[in-house]
Design a protein around this motif. Sequence first.
Motif, short mmCIF file in Angstrom:
data_model
loop_
_atom_site.label_atom_id
_atom_site.label_comp_id
_atom_site.label_asym_id
_atom_site.label_seq_id
_atom_site.Cartn_x
_atom_site.Cartn_y
_atom_site.Cartn_z
N THR A 1 -48.63 -80.13 47.61
CA THR A 1 -47.25 -80.17 48.10
C THR A 1 -46.93 -81.55 48.65
O THR A 1 -45.86 -82.11 48.37
N ALA A 2 -47.84 -82.14 49.41
CA ALA A 2 -47.63 -83.49 49.94
C ALA A 2 -47.48 -84.48 48.79
O ALA A 2 -46.62 -85.36 48.83
N ALA A 3 -48.29 -84.34 47.74
CA ALA A 3 -48.19 -85.23 46.59
C ALA A 3 -46.86 -85.02 45.86
O ALA A 3 -46.24 -85.99 45.41
N LEU A 4 -46.42 -83.79 45.75
CA LEU A 4 -45.17 -83.48 45.08
C LEU A 4 -43.99 -84.11 45.83
O LEU A 4 -43.11 -84.73 45.23
N VAL A 5 -43.98 -84.00 47.14
CA VAL A 5 -42.92 -84.60 47.95
C VAL A 5 -42.96 -86.13 47.85
O VAL A 5 -41.94 -86.78 47.70
N ARG A 6 -44.15 -86.68 47.93
CA ARG A 6 -44.31 -88.14 47.92
C ARG A 6 -44.03 -88.74 46.55
O ARG A 6 -43.28 -89.71 46.41
N ASP A 7 -44.63 -88.16 45.50
CA ASP A 7 -44.58 -88.75 44.17
C ASP A 7 -43.52 -88.13 43.25
O ASP A 7 -43.14 -88.73 42.25
N GLY A 8 -43.13 -86.89 43.55
CA GLY A 8 -42.16 -86.20 42.71
C GLY A 8 -42.76 -85.53 41.49
O GLY A 8 -42.05 -85.02 40.64
N VAL A 9 -44.09 -85.51 41.41
CA VAL A 9 -44.74 -84.91 40.26
C VAL A 9 -46.09 -84.33 40.68
O VAL A 9 -46.78 -84.90 41.53
N ALA A 10 -46.44 -83.20 40.13
CA ALA A 10 -47.75 -82.57 40.33
C ALA A 10 -47.98 -81.64 39.14
O ALA A 10 -47.05 -81.27 38.43
N ILE A 11 -49.23 -81.27 38.94
CA ILE A 11 -49.58 -80.37 37.83
C ILE A 11 -50.25 -79.13 38.40
O ILE A 11 -51.11 -79.23 39.27
N VAL A 12 -49.83 -77.98 37.88
CA VAL A 12 -50.48 -76.71 38.21
C VAL A 12 -51.24 -76.27 36.96
O VAL A 12 -50.64 -76.08 35.90
N VAL B 1 -53.04 -57.21 33.43
CA VAL B 1 -52.83 -58.01 34.63
C VAL B 1 -51.64 -58.93 34.39
O VAL B 1 -51.65 -59.70 33.44
N PRO B 2 -50.58 -58.83 35.22
CA PRO B 2 -49.43 -59.72 35.02
C PRO B 2 -49.85 -61.18 35.11
O PRO B 2 -50.65 -61.56 35.96
N ARG B 3 -49.33 -61.98 34.21
CA ARG B 3 -49.65 -63.41 34.21
C ARG B 3 -48.52 -64.17 34.86
O ARG B 3 -47.35 -63.82 34.70
N PRO B 4 -48.84 -65.22 35.58
CA PRO B 4 -47.79 -65.99 36.26
C PRO B 4 -46.91 -66.73 35.26
O PRO B 4 -47.38 -67.20 34.23
N GLY B 5 -45.65 -66.83 35.58
CA GLY B 5 -44.72 -67.60 34.79
C GLY B 5 -44.14 -68.72 35.63
O GLY B 5 -44.50 -68.90 36.80
N VAL B 6 -43.22 -69.47 35.06
CA VAL B 6 -42.61 -70.60 35.74
C VAL B 6 -41.99 -70.19 37.08
O VAL B 6 -42.19 -70.87 38.09
N ASP C 1 -42.89 -67.90 39.14
CA ASP C 1 -43.97 -67.67 40.11
C ASP C 1 -44.46 -68.99 40.69
O ASP C 1 -44.72 -69.10 41.89
N VAL C 2 -44.60 -69.99 39.85
CA VAL C 2 -45.04 -71.31 40.31
C VAL C 2 -43.96 -71.93 41.19
O VAL C 2 -44.25 -72.44 42.26
N ALA C 3 -42.73 -71.85 40.76
CA ALA C 3 -41.63 -72.44 41.53
C ALA C 3 -41.55 -71.85 42.93
O ALA C 3 -41.29 -72.56 43.90
N ARG C 4 -41.81 -70.56 43.05
CA ARG C 4 -41.72 -69.90 44.35
C ARG C 4 -42.81 -70.36 45.33
O ARG C 4 -42.73 -70.04 46.52
N LEU C 5 -43.79 -71.12 44.86
CA LEU C 5 -44.74 -71.72 45.80
C LEU C 5 -44.02 -72.67 46.74
O LEU C 5 -44.46 -72.90 47.86
N TYR D 1 -36.67 -79.40 42.30
CA TYR D 1 -37.74 -79.74 41.38
C TYR D 1 -37.50 -79.01 40.07
O TYR D 1 -36.97 -77.91 40.05
N GLN D 2 -37.94 -79.62 38.99
CA GLN D 2 -37.86 -78.99 37.68
C GLN D 2 -39.28 -78.79 37.18
O GLN D 2 -40.10 -79.71 37.26
N LEU D 3 -39.57 -77.60 36.70
CA LEU D 3 -40.90 -77.30 36.21
C LEU D 3 -40.89 -77.24 34.69
O LEU D 3 -39.96 -76.70 34.09
N LEU D 4 -41.91 -77.81 34.09
CA LEU D 4 -42.08 -77.76 32.65
C LEU D 4 -43.37 -77.02 32.35
O LEU D 4 -44.40 -77.30 32.96
N HIS D 5 -43.32 -76.07 31.43
CA HIS D 5 -44.51 -75.31 31.06
C HIS D 5 -44.59 -75.28 29.55
O HIS D 5 -43.75 -74.69 28.88
#
Length: 182
Positions: A80-91, A104-109, A111-115, A161-165
Amino acid sequence: ADEVVVESAEVEDGRLVVAFGPDGTASSFDADWLEAHRYDGRPGSGAGASGATSWAAGDLAVHRLAWADRDDPVALGAVTAALVRDGVAIVDGLATGDPGVGIVPRPGVPDVARLWGPVRETNYGEVFHVRAEAEPTNLAFTPKALNVHTDNPYRRPVPGYQLLHCLVASGTGGVTVLLDGF
């Protein structure tokens, strides 16, 4: 296409007035507003105050979060600190295909965004699917390369933020170019 240029810039009654060409549009900026939105990293100024920094590709070490570690406060805090500082991170560790299919339900975009916060729905829904179509109605529905751009800057509020998957990678192409926004 015409290129936007600064035709003139001068201080009038304590305000910076900038005229842009080729259409002559003018914008006026109060000194207090300019000071509050500086991007030179000085304490108490614009991007520096938010924690964001400018970077060059060679200097950027993109931080990663394994999906399995999303409940670890240290791991989530670091990315989260890296995302705020740099504007980019990878999950890492997200499944491809349809989320929620199988035992088992699999996470989607979303779910990640709600972090990091709520998901804002648009006229496209919670998720915009980029895909190639035979008769495209949107440039994102073609296999054509897109130049560097910002998605949806006209929305109010603008996206955070915009997420790309990537669900299916092409054998060729697919290069993603990121800029620091400065």
